[in-house]
Design a protein around this motif. Sequence first.
Motif, PDB file in Angstrom:
ATOM      1  N   GLU A 176       0.835  -1.201   0.000  1.00 45.56           N
ATOM      2  CA  GLU A 176       0.000   0.000   0.000  1.00 45.56           C
ATOM      3  C   GLU A 176       0.873   1.255   0.000  1.00 45.56           C
ATOM      4  OE1 GLU A 176      -3.958   1.699   2.277  1.00 45.56           O
ATOM      5  OE2 GLU A 176      -2.632   0.343   3.380  1.00 45.56           O
ATOM      6  N   ALA A 177       1.866   1.287   0.878  1.00 45.50           N
ATOM      7  CA  ALA A 177       2.757   2.445   0.965  1.00 45.50           C
ATOM      8  C   ALA A 177       3.514   2.653  -0.342  1.00 45.50           C
ATOM      9  CB  ALA A 177       3.745   2.260   2.120  1.00 45.50           C
ATOM     10  N   TRP A 178       3.998   1.574  -0.948  1.00 42.68           N
ATOM     11  CA  TRP A 178       4.743   1.664  -2.203  1.00 42.68           C
ATOM     12  C   TRP A 178       3.844   2.208  -3.315  1.00 42.68           C
ATOM     13  CZ3 TRP A 178       9.634   1.989  -3.055  1.00 42.68           C
ATOM     14  CH2 TRP A 178      10.135   1.830  -4.348  1.00 42.68           C
ATOM     15  N   GLY A 179       2.599   1.779  -3.340  1.00 36.25           N
ATOM     16  CA  GLY A 179       1.663   2.298  -4.320  1.00 36.25           C
ATOM     17  C   GLY A 179       1.483   3.802  -4.200  1.00 36.25           C
ATOM     18  N   TRP A 180       1.407   4.300  -2.966  1.00 35.52           N
ATOM     19  CA  TRP A 180       1.289   5.747  -2.757  1.00 35.52           C
ATOM     20  C   TRP A 180       2.514   6.463  -3.306  1.00 35.52           C
ATOM     21  CZ3 TRP A 180      -0.007   5.340   3.157  1.00 35.52           C
ATOM     22  CH2 TRP A 180      -1.307   4.828   3.306  1.00 35.52           C
ATOM     23  N   LEU A 181       3.704   5.898  -3.061  1.00 33.24           N
ATOM     24  CA  LEU A 181       4.935   6.539  -3.534  1.00 33.24           C
ATOM     25  C   LEU A 181       4.978   6.582  -5.057  1.00 33.24           C
ATOM     26  CD1 LEU A 181       7.423   4.901  -1.022  1.00 33.24           C
ATOM     27  CD2 LEU A 181       6.654   7.291  -1.009  1.00 33.24           C
ATOM     28  N   ARG A 182       4.638   5.464  -5.703  1.00 34.23           N
ATOM     29  CA  ARG A 182       4.629   5.427  -7.168  1.00 34.23           C
ATOM     30  C   ARG A 182       3.618   6.422  -7.726  1.00 34.23           C
ATOM     31  NH1 ARG A 182       8.838   3.268 -10.070  1.00 34.23           N
ATOM     32  NH2 ARG A 182       9.301   1.154  -9.445  1.00 34.23           N
ATOM     33  N   GLU A 183       2.459   6.496  -7.096  1.00 32.97           N
ATOM     34  CA  GLU A 183       1.428   7.439  -7.553  1.00 32.97           C
ATOM     35  C   GLU A 183       1.887   8.885  -7.378  1.00 32.97           C
ATOM     36  OE1 GLU A 183      -3.289   8.546  -6.792  1.00 32.97           O
ATOM     37  OE2 GLU A 183      -2.420   6.801  -5.767  1.00 32.97           O
ATOM     38  N   ALA A 184       2.569   9.171  -6.278  1.00 34.42           N
ATOM     39  CA  ALA A 184       3.071  10.529  -6.045  1.00 34.42           C
ATOM     40  C   ALA A 184       4.084  10.925  -7.099  1.00 34.42           C
ATOM     41  CB  ALA A 184       3.687  10.638  -4.650  1.00 34.42           C
ATOM     42  N   VAL A 185       4.966   9.998  -7.487  1.00 32.44           N
ATOM     43  CA  VAL A 185       5.944  10.280  -8.542  1.00 32.44           C
ATOM     44  C   VAL A 185       5.218  10.594  -9.843  1.00 32.44           C
ATOM     45  CG1 VAL A 185       7.789   9.317  -9.976  1.00 32.44           C
ATOM     46  CG2 VAL A 185       7.804   8.932  -7.500  1.00 32.44           C
ATOM     47  N   ALA A 186       4.230   9.761 -10.198  1.00 35.62           N
ATOM     48  CA  ALA A 186       3.484   9.970 -11.440  1.00 35.62           C
ATOM     49  C   ALA A 186       2.758  11.314 -11.432  1.00 35.62           C
ATOM     50  CB  ALA A 186       2.494   8.829 -11.646  1.00 35.62           C
ATOM     51  N   ARG A 187       2.135  11.669 -10.316  1.00 41.00           N
ATOM     52  CA  ARG A 187       1.393  12.941 -10.242  1.00 41.00           C
ATOM     53  C   ARG A 187       2.343  14.135 -10.316  1.00 41.00           C
ATOM     54  NH1 ARG A 187      -3.965  12.635  -6.614  1.00 41.00           N
ATOM     55  NH2 ARG A 187      -4.826  10.804  -7.622  1.00 41.00           N
ATOM     56  N   GLN A 188       3.501  14.012  -9.666  1.00 47.47           N
ATOM     57  CA  GLN A 188       4.459  15.111  -9.713  1.00 47.47           C
ATOM     58  C   GLN A 188       4.942  15.318 -11.141  1.00 47.47           C
ATOM     59  OE1 GLN A 188       7.998  14.967 -10.340  1.00 47.47           O
ATOM     60  NE2 GLN A 188       8.427  17.091  -9.796  1.00 47.47           N
ATOM     61  N   ARG A 189       5.130  14.223 -11.883  1.00 43.40           N
ATOM     62  CA  ARG A 189       5.579  14.336 -13.273  1.00 43.40           C
ATOM     63  C   ARG A 189       4.532  15.035 -14.124  1.00 43.40           C
ATOM     64  NH1 ARG A 189       9.386   9.890 -13.877  1.00 43.40           N
ATOM     65  NH2 ARG A 189      10.837  10.314 -12.176  1.00 43.40           N
ATOM     66  N   VAL A 190       3.275  14.708 -13.907  1.00 39.64           N
ATOM     67  CA  VAL A 190       2.198  15.365 -14.643  1.00 39.64           C
ATOM     68  C   VAL A 190       2.170  16.843 -14.317  1.00 39.64           C
ATOM     69  CG1 VAL A 190      -0.322  15.534 -14.871  1.00 39.64           C
ATOM     70  CG2 VAL A 190       0.774  13.292 -14.912  1.00 39.64           C
ATOM     71  N   GLN A 191       2.253  17.191 -13.042  1.00 40.92           N
ATOM     72  CA  GLN A 191       2.224  18.591 -12.628  1.00 40.92           C
ATOM     73  C   GLN A 191       3.416  19.362 -13.170  1.00 40.92           C
ATOM     74  OE1 GLN A 191       1.847  18.624  -8.348  1.00 40.92           O
ATOM     75  NE2 GLN A 191      -0.210  17.761  -8.405  1.00 40.92           N
ATOM     76  N   ALA A 192       4.569  18.683 -13.260  1.00 45.31           N
ATOM     77  CA  ALA A 192       5.787  19.346 -13.759  1.00 45.31           C
ATOM     78  C   ALA A 192       5.882  19.308 -15.267  1.00 45.31           C
ATOM     79  CB  ALA A 192       7.025  18.693 -13.126  1.00 45.31           C
ATOM     80  N   GLY A 193       4.970  18.566 -15.918  1.00 43.49           N
ATOM     81  CA  GLY A 193       5.019  18.444 -17.375  1.00 43.49           C
ATOM     82  C   GLY A 193       6.159  17.575 -17.859  1.00 43.49           C
ATOM     83  N   VAL A 194       6.564  16.588 -17.040  1.00 37.54           N
ATOM     84  CA  VAL A 194       7.651  15.671 -17.385  1.00 37.54           C
ATOM     85  C   VAL A 194       7.050  14.319 -17.685  1.00 37.54           C
ATOM     86  CG1 VAL A 194       9.754  14.551 -16.538  1.00 37.54           C
ATOM     87  CG2 VAL A 194       9.229  16.899 -15.861  1.00 37.54           C
ATOM     88  N   GLY A 195       7.506  13.660 -18.736  1.00 39.83           N
ATOM     89  CA  GLY A 195       7.000  12.330 -19.073  1.00 39.83           C
ATOM     90  C   GLY A 195       7.347  11.327 -18.007  1.00 39.83           C
TER      91      GLY A 195
END
Length: 196
Positions: free
Chosen positions: A176-195
């Motif tokens: 569960e914790a790892w899923g949150w971390l992976r999701e946070a990375v993905a969301r930060q990339r979207v917000q930063a406009g990075v693939g």
Amino acid sequence: MNDQIFETVVTTVAADGTPHIAPFGVRYRDGHVVLMPFKPSATLDNLRTTRHAVLNLTTDTRVFAGAVCARWLGARSWPLLPVQSFAGQRLANALAHSELALLHDNDHAERPTLTLRRVLDLTHAPFPGFNRAQAAVIEGAVLVSRLQMLAPGKIDTEMDYLQIAIDKTAGPEEHEAWGWLREAVARQRVQAGVGA
């Protein structure tokens, strides 16, 4: 020689009694606990106001992941219990906790050094041993806390390596914790406009 840093969770309360939970790398020196928070910091503000904190030792890595992912995924709450020595709170799921009082505050423009004395140490449950997935989640949480400082390629390489320990040794809490971390990375990339 490097100072040893131990990954813990520090709880403080604001002047109005609002609790704050933060993962913290701490040092132990001469029987005291040393914190070096970066400014600005709610933990620093609370400690300077109340002069108390609680050091929580827990193997529930969701607390670490949840705290660093809050910026991208929203806050999570963790059950707290009152402590004995002052108007503070500890994690309900802590294996042990130490009630601390501020002894020295060595101010610095970026990172003050706070030395806290132990007022009371209590153990609540036995330590079951180390789990590689727990260590991987904590390392992943450190990476997520530095998403805006590290290159995306470095984050990806390190997260991919840590995934091995997750795949081999994680239980439901670590997954569960790892899923949150992976999701946070993905969301930060979207917000930063990075693939991703």
